[in-house]
Design an enzyme around this catalytic site. Structure first.
Site, PDB file in Angstrom:
ATOM      1  N   CYS A   2    -100.832 -90.318 120.078  1.00 22.43           N
ATOM      2  CA  CYS A   2    -101.607 -91.279 120.861  1.00 22.43           C
ATOM      3  C   CYS A   2    -101.963 -92.453 119.962  1.00 22.43           C
ATOM      4  O   CYS A   2    -101.715 -92.445 118.771  1.00 22.43           O
ATOM      5  CB  CYS A   2    -102.900 -90.620 121.340  1.00 22.43           C
ATOM      6  SG  CYS A   2    -102.638 -89.107 122.235  1.00 22.43           S
ATOM      7  N   ARG A  27     -97.031 -95.770 121.158  1.00 25.91           N
ATOM      8  CA  ARG A  27     -97.394 -94.417 120.703  1.00 25.91           C
ATOM      9  C   ARG A  27     -97.732 -93.500 121.868  1.00 25.91           C
ATOM     10  O   ARG A  27     -97.892 -92.281 121.678  1.00 25.91           O
ATOM     11  CB  ARG A  27     -98.592 -94.485 119.754  1.00 25.91           C
ATOM     12  CG  ARG A  27     -98.387 -95.313 118.512  1.00 25.91           C
ATOM     13  CD  ARG A  27     -99.661 -95.413 117.708  1.00 25.91           C
ATOM     14  NE  ARG A  27    -100.057 -94.125 117.195  1.00 25.91           N
ATOM     15  CZ  ARG A  27     -99.651 -93.634 116.020  1.00 25.91           C
ATOM     16  NH1 ARG A  27     -98.831 -94.328 115.269  1.00 25.91           N
ATOM     17  NH2 ARG A  27    -100.010 -92.447 115.621  1.00 25.91           N
ATOM     18  N   TRP A  74    -100.804 -90.009 124.810  1.00 28.66           N
ATOM     19  CA  TRP A  74     -99.550 -89.284 124.998  1.00 28.66           C
ATOM     20  C   TRP A  74     -99.993 -87.831 125.167  1.00 28.66           C
ATOM     21  O   TRP A  74    -100.390 -87.191 124.197  1.00 28.66           O
ATOM     22  CB  TRP A  74     -98.624 -89.443 123.795  1.00 28.66           C
ATOM     23  CG  TRP A  74     -97.400 -88.604 123.908  1.00 28.66           C
ATOM     24  CD1 TRP A  74     -97.217 -87.327 123.445  1.00 28.66           C
ATOM     25  CD2 TRP A  74     -96.173 -88.932 124.567  1.00 28.66           C
ATOM     26  NE1 TRP A  74     -95.973 -86.855 123.770  1.00 28.66           N
ATOM     27  CE2 TRP A  74     -95.305 -87.816 124.457  1.00 28.66           C
ATOM     28  CE3 TRP A  74     -95.714 -90.043 125.226  1.00 28.66           C
ATOM     29  CZ2 TRP A  74     -94.020 -87.797 124.998  1.00 28.66           C
ATOM     30  CZ3 TRP A  74     -94.431 -90.030 125.752  1.00 28.66           C
ATOM     31  CH2 TRP A  74     -93.607 -88.923 125.639  1.00 28.66           C
ATOM     32  N   ASN A 100    -106.360 -88.345 118.338  1.00 24.09           N
ATOM     33  CA  ASN A 100    -104.902 -88.241 118.296  1.00 24.09           C
ATOM     34  C   ASN A 100    -104.584 -87.002 117.485  1.00 24.09           C
ATOM     35  O   ASN A 100    -104.971 -86.902 116.325  1.00 24.09           O
ATOM     36  CB  ASN A 100    -104.294 -89.485 117.627  1.00 24.09           C
ATOM     37  CG  ASN A 100    -102.787 -89.328 117.418  1.00 24.09           C
ATOM     38  OD1 ASN A 100    -102.137 -88.603 118.160  1.00 24.09           O
ATOM     39  ND2 ASN A 100    -102.263 -89.982 116.398  1.00 24.09           N
ATOM     40  N   GLY A 101    -103.922 -86.016 118.099  1.00 26.67           N
ATOM     41  CA  GLY A 101    -103.565 -84.805 117.356  1.00 26.67           C
ATOM     42  C   GLY A 101    -103.588 -83.593 118.279  1.00 26.67           C
ATOM     43  O   GLY A 101    -103.699 -83.716 119.489  1.00 26.67           O
ATOM     44  N   GLU A 483     -73.224 -81.745 119.742  1.00 29.46           N
ATOM     45  CA  GLU A 483     -74.342 -82.706 119.650  1.00 29.46           C
ATOM     46  C   GLU A 483     -74.041 -83.797 118.630  1.00 29.46           C
ATOM     47  O   GLU A 483     -74.311 -84.984 118.865  1.00 29.46           O
ATOM     48  CB  GLU A 483     -75.636 -81.968 119.309  1.00 29.46           C
ATOM     49  CG  GLU A 483     -76.848 -82.842 119.074  1.00 29.46           C
ATOM     50  CD  GLU A 483     -77.216 -83.742 120.259  1.00 29.46           C
ATOM     51  OE1 GLU A 483     -76.717 -83.511 121.381  1.00 29.46           O
ATOM     52  OE2 GLU A 483     -77.981 -84.690 120.041  1.00 29.46           O
ATOM     53  N   LYS A 487     -73.938 -87.829 119.476  1.00 29.62           N
ATOM     54  CA  LYS A 487     -74.720 -88.833 118.735  1.00 29.62           C
ATOM     55  C   LYS A 487     -73.822 -89.989 118.303  1.00 29.62           C
ATOM     56  O   LYS A 487     -74.140 -91.154 118.465  1.00 29.62           O
ATOM     57  CB  LYS A 487     -75.383 -88.196 117.502  1.00 29.62           C
ATOM     58  CG  LYS A 487     -76.529 -87.280 117.810  1.00 29.62           C
ATOM     59  CD  LYS A 487     -77.796 -87.985 118.223  1.00 29.62           C
ATOM     60  CE  LYS A 487     -78.085 -88.201 119.643  1.00 29.62           C
ATOM     61  NZ  LYS A 487     -78.036 -87.211 120.640  1.00 29.62           N
ATOM     62  N   GLU A 490     -72.495 -92.140 121.376  1.00 26.97           N
ATOM     63  CA  GLU A 490     -73.415 -92.945 122.196  1.00 26.97           C
ATOM     64  C   GLU A 490     -74.045 -94.105 121.432  1.00 26.97           C
ATOM     65  O   GLU A 490     -74.549 -95.035 122.039  1.00 26.97           O
ATOM     66  CB  GLU A 490     -74.489 -92.084 122.839  1.00 26.97           C
ATOM     67  CG  GLU A 490     -75.432 -91.396 121.908  1.00 26.97           C
ATOM     68  CD  GLU A 490     -76.507 -90.622 122.686  1.00 26.97           C
ATOM     69  OE1 GLU A 490     -76.864 -91.002 123.801  1.00 26.97           O
ATOM     70  OE2 GLU A 490     -76.983 -89.623 122.133  1.00 26.97           O
ATOM     71  N   HIS A 506     -55.494 -74.723 119.851  1.00 29.37           N
ATOM     72  CA  HIS A 506     -55.007 -74.728 121.246  1.00 29.37           C
ATOM     73  C   HIS A 506     -54.896 -76.148 121.785  1.00 29.37           C
ATOM     74  O   HIS A 506     -55.180 -76.397 122.949  1.00 29.37           O
ATOM     75  CB  HIS A 506     -55.937 -73.875 122.103  1.00 29.37           C
ATOM     76  CG  HIS A 506     -56.085 -72.487 121.582  1.00 29.37           C
ATOM     77  ND1 HIS A 506     -55.142 -71.506 121.807  1.00 29.37           N
ATOM     78  CD2 HIS A 506     -57.011 -71.933 120.769  1.00 29.37           C
ATOM     79  CE1 HIS A 506     -55.512 -70.391 121.195  1.00 29.37           C
ATOM     80  NE2 HIS A 506     -56.635 -70.621 120.549  1.00 29.37           N
ATOM     81  N   LYS A 605     -82.884 -94.372 128.565  1.00 28.39           N
ATOM     82  CA  LYS A 605     -83.570 -93.253 127.919  1.00 28.39           C
ATOM     83  C   LYS A 605     -83.740 -92.096 128.903  1.00 28.39           C
ATOM     84  O   LYS A 605     -83.698 -90.950 128.523  1.00 28.39           O
ATOM     85  CB  LYS A 605     -84.928 -93.685 127.386  1.00 28.39           C
ATOM     86  CG  LYS A 605     -85.665 -92.606 126.604  1.00 28.39           C
ATOM     87  CD  LYS A 605     -84.852 -92.103 125.433  1.00 28.39           C
ATOM     88  CE  LYS A 605     -85.462 -90.900 124.762  1.00 28.39           C
ATOM     89  NZ  LYS A 605     -84.529 -90.264 123.789  1.00 28.39           N
TER      90      LYS A 605
HETATM   91  C1  AGP Z   1     -79.030 -87.905 124.335  1.00 28.07           C
HETATM   92  O1  AGP Z   1     -78.952 -88.590 123.094  1.00 28.07           O
HETATM   93  C2  AGP Z   1     -78.825 -88.833 125.505  1.00 28.07           C
HETATM   94  N1  AGP Z   1     -79.735 -89.917 125.455  1.00 28.07           N
HETATM   95  C3  AGP Z   1     -78.772 -88.112 126.834  1.00 28.07           C
HETATM   96  O2  AGP Z   1     -77.630 -87.275 126.801  1.00 28.07           O
HETATM   97  C4  AGP Z   1     -79.979 -87.228 127.204  1.00 28.07           C
HETATM   98  O3  AGP Z   1     -80.028 -86.092 126.351  1.00 28.07           O
HETATM   99  C5  AGP Z   1     -79.788 -86.738 128.650  1.00 28.07           C
HETATM  100  O4  AGP Z   1     -79.793 -87.868 129.495  1.00 28.07           O
HETATM  101  C6  AGP Z   1     -80.875 -85.756 129.102  1.00 28.07           C
HETATM  102  O5  AGP Z   1     -82.129 -86.400 129.070  1.00 28.07           O
HETATM  103  P1  AGP Z   1     -83.442 -85.486 129.224  1.00 28.07           P
HETATM  104  O6  AGP Z   1     -83.470 -84.560 128.054  1.00 28.07           O
HETATM  105  O7  AGP Z   1     -84.581 -86.467 129.220  1.00 28.07           O
HETATM  106  O8  AGP Z   1     -83.350 -84.734 130.514  1.00 28.07           O
END
Ligand code: AGP
Length: 610
Positions: A2, A27, A74, A100-101, A483, A487, A490, A506, A605
């Site tokens: 927060c 924050r 938050w 905050n905490g 993963e 990263k 994207e 394969h 996001k």
């Molecule tokens: C991950 O780096 C991406 N931004 C994206 O795949 C994300 O993980 C996915 O949209 C799921 O989002 P969420 O965890 O908020 O549901």
């Protein structure tokens, strides 16, 4: 995480507080509030939503007072709503504070205070602090002693600012585990979560350390330890500009969030590990605990990075709980009329808690009679509210679009869940104690893995112009390969694929040549010898291999082109560490390619549309 601001001086506090809060909105932004001390009275205004909503609700009200505190929230404990918004008070409204905490022992303190007749208006852990100080003040009749005594009873983290009718011309501040700076102006003083809230007024600051308090009045301030030892603190000059302060000095939010992971992994476990009994405790599952422990089948549904965390959860839950687990993309799950029995547990994993496909998938699971739990970061989000119970991962706001700290905290939460279930089945107390002990040092190992940053940066430079990458892993490190590839894809826009290492034969092995970098997670676990033969297959075809290896592994050093050493841990916890160099590799390559790391093209996001 927060944002808090405090002011005491010769100017009206309100505009200083509100503008300071706006600097801290990154924050946390689910509710906001302000309190002003004026002529022995304290007025409080607070609203759910952003700071602008608070401002509109205050409108032209006369917000007088030369001393005040403010907060942008938050949520960690208690839904984001007006009641749970800070500031919070004691029974009589004589003590008003913002925090905050995370207070780890707030349940115990709440019960103790209730036994003494206290009643609480909110679900927050913060309100406990005001009542605890009130209780001590009844006996000490000395507010500063009561303030310190209460802090000494608290386990957990806090950055606190407080005003009180008992000492109307004073501002109190305290720090333990959450940042707090004291701004020194011209006969005026400020308190804030970070300097961004106060550099418009002064760049002279004192950084409080853990276990330190400040008592401030119009004539000046004194800094002490919570044990009442007066300490001299150095006044430092803030040279950062606003943007760099918000990023805590890092170039991007993504890098800041990668480096936050030792703390966020610790925060995810805070108050949830019981080392003596070798068990874990997830309070948010209490309403559905029976169904969680007795589930005959577990289905995990999520998207993107959260889906990869789910794959790791599958391996964990099947290995330690011997319950069959399926993991499915939420977008597939929701449309294929999945077979769900009423003794099934569905786990929806989501950082934002607003992903449309995941929300739809959990609704479908509920319709079919499953018990649905969430593993979510944003408190009070749609997914969190619509599940039957859940676990918040306490990673704080994740600003970078590419998810990093949420992933490691999701995996940590899945580990906590696994141990909680396993200890009611076949896992012994001794095994549980060993695992919990290892989980307690996991944050240090994450910290150690971050030390590979320079090595990774050099590797990034060698491969920043490549057009394709292959990521390989086995067992628990297979989802880590997925993963790591996501990263890179994207944020650098380089095509990358994650594969189970053995699967390369394969098909994908046809791609291997000197232009195809292959990242292999080859830490020492039960698949180590097998992954070595996969590395040899790549090398035989002139592929260049970047291997994430266990510290001290000399064998692989001579076999591959680059090694990135990381600490070892239990197999099921290893992903929390193995992913760190892959996050850094993607970050550095993207920066070297001039990409917009925090807001990559085409991405959002939170994908709240289908
Ligand atoms: C991950 O780096 C991406 N931004 C994206 O795949 C994300 O993980 C996915 O949209 C799921 O989002 P969420 O965890 O908020 O549901």
């Amino acid at each position: 995480m927060c944002g808090i601001v405090g002011y005491i001086g010769k100017r009206d506090a309100y505009p200083i507080l509100i503008n300071g809060l706006k600097r801290l909105e990154y924050r946390g932004y689910d509710s906001a509030g302000v309190a002003l001390s004026n002529n022995g009275q304290i007025i409080i205004e607070k609203q759910v939503g952003k700071i602008s909503v608070l401002e509109q609700s205050i409108g032209d009200k006369p917000m007088r007072g030369l001393v005040g505190i403010a907060h942008t929230r938050w949520a960690t404990h208690g839904e984001p709503n007006q009641i749970n918004a800070h500031p919070h008070t004691d029974s009589e409204g004589n003590i008003v504070l913002v925090h905050n905490g995370i207070i780890e022992n707030y349940s115990t303190l709440r019960q103790m205070l209730q036994d003494k007749g206290h009643t609480f208006n909110t679900e927050t852990d913060t309100e406990i602090i005001a009542h605890l100080i009130e209780e001590f003040y009844k006996h000490t009749q000395n507010f500063e002693d009561a303030f310190r005594s209460a802090l000494l009873e608290i386990d957990g983290t806090y950055g606190l600012a407080l005003i009180t009718k008992h000492e109307p011309g004073k501002l109190f501040a305290a720090r333990m585990g959450s940042p707090l700076v004291l701004g020194v102006g011209d006969e005026e003083y400020f308190v804030a979560s970070d300097a961004s809230a106060i550099i418009a007024h002064t760049r002279d600051v004192i950084y409080l350390e853990d276990g330190e308090i400040a008592i401030i009045d119009e004539h000046g301030y004194v800094t002490k330890t919570i044990e009442n030892e007066v300490i001299e603190k150095k006044v430092e000059r803030v040279t950062f500009d606003l943007e760099r302060i918000e990023k805590a000095g890092y170039d991007h939010f993504m890098l800041k969030e990668i480096y936050e992971q030792p703390r966020t992994v610790a925060d995810c476990m805070r108050g949830r590990l019981q080392p003596e009994e070798g068990v874990t405790r997830l309070g948010g599952l209490s309403p559905i605990l029976h169904n969680v422990l007795r589930a005959r089948k577990i289905l995990i549904t999520a998207c993107g990075t959260s889906y990869h965390a789910g794959l790791i959860g599958e391996y964990m839950l099947e290995e330690y709980c011997r319950v069959p687990v399926e993991v499915e993309y939420a977008s597939e799950f929701r449309y294929r009329d999945p077979i769900i029995e009423d003794d099934n547990l569905v786990i929806a994993i989501s950082q934002s808690g607003e992903t449309a496909d995941t929300l739809a998938a959990l609704r479908e699971a509920k319709r079919k009679g499953a018990t649905v739990m969430g593993i979510v970061n944003v408190v009070g989000s749609s997914i969190a509210r619509e599940t039957h119970g859940g676990t918040y991962i306490h990673a704080g706001p994740e600003i970078g679009v590419a998810s990093t700290k949420a992933f490691t905290s999701q995996v940590t939460a899945l580990a906590l869940l696994t141990i909680m279930i396993a200890r009611t089945k076949t896992m012994s107390a001794e095994a549980g104690r060993r695992i919990v002990q290892e989980m307690m040092i996991l944050p240090e190992k994450v910290e150690q893995a971050l030390k590979s940053d320079e090595i990774v940066k050099e590797i990034a430079y060698q491969f920043k112009d490549k057009t394709n990458f292959l990521y390989l892993g086995r067992g628990y490190n297979y989802p880590v390969a997925l993963e790591g590839a996501l990263k890179l894809k994207e944020i650098s826009y380089i095509h990358a694929e994650g594969y189970p290492a053995a699967e390369m034969k394969h098909g994908p092995i046809a791609l291997i040549d000197e232009d195809m970098p292959v990242v292999v997670i080859a830490t020492k676990d039960s698949t180590y010898e097998k992954i070595i033969s996969n590395i040899q297959e790549v090398k035989a075809r002139k592929g260049r291999v970047i291997a994430v290896v266990s510290e001290g592994d000399e064998k692989l050093k001579d076999m591959v082109d680059y090694t990135i050493p990381i600490p070892n841990t239990f197999n099921f916890l290893q992903p929390v560490i193995s992913i760190i160099p892959l996050q850094l590799l993607a970050y550095h390559i993207a920066v070297m390619r001039g990409c917009n790391v925090d807001q990559p093209r085409n991405l959002a996001k939170s994908v709240t549309v289908e």
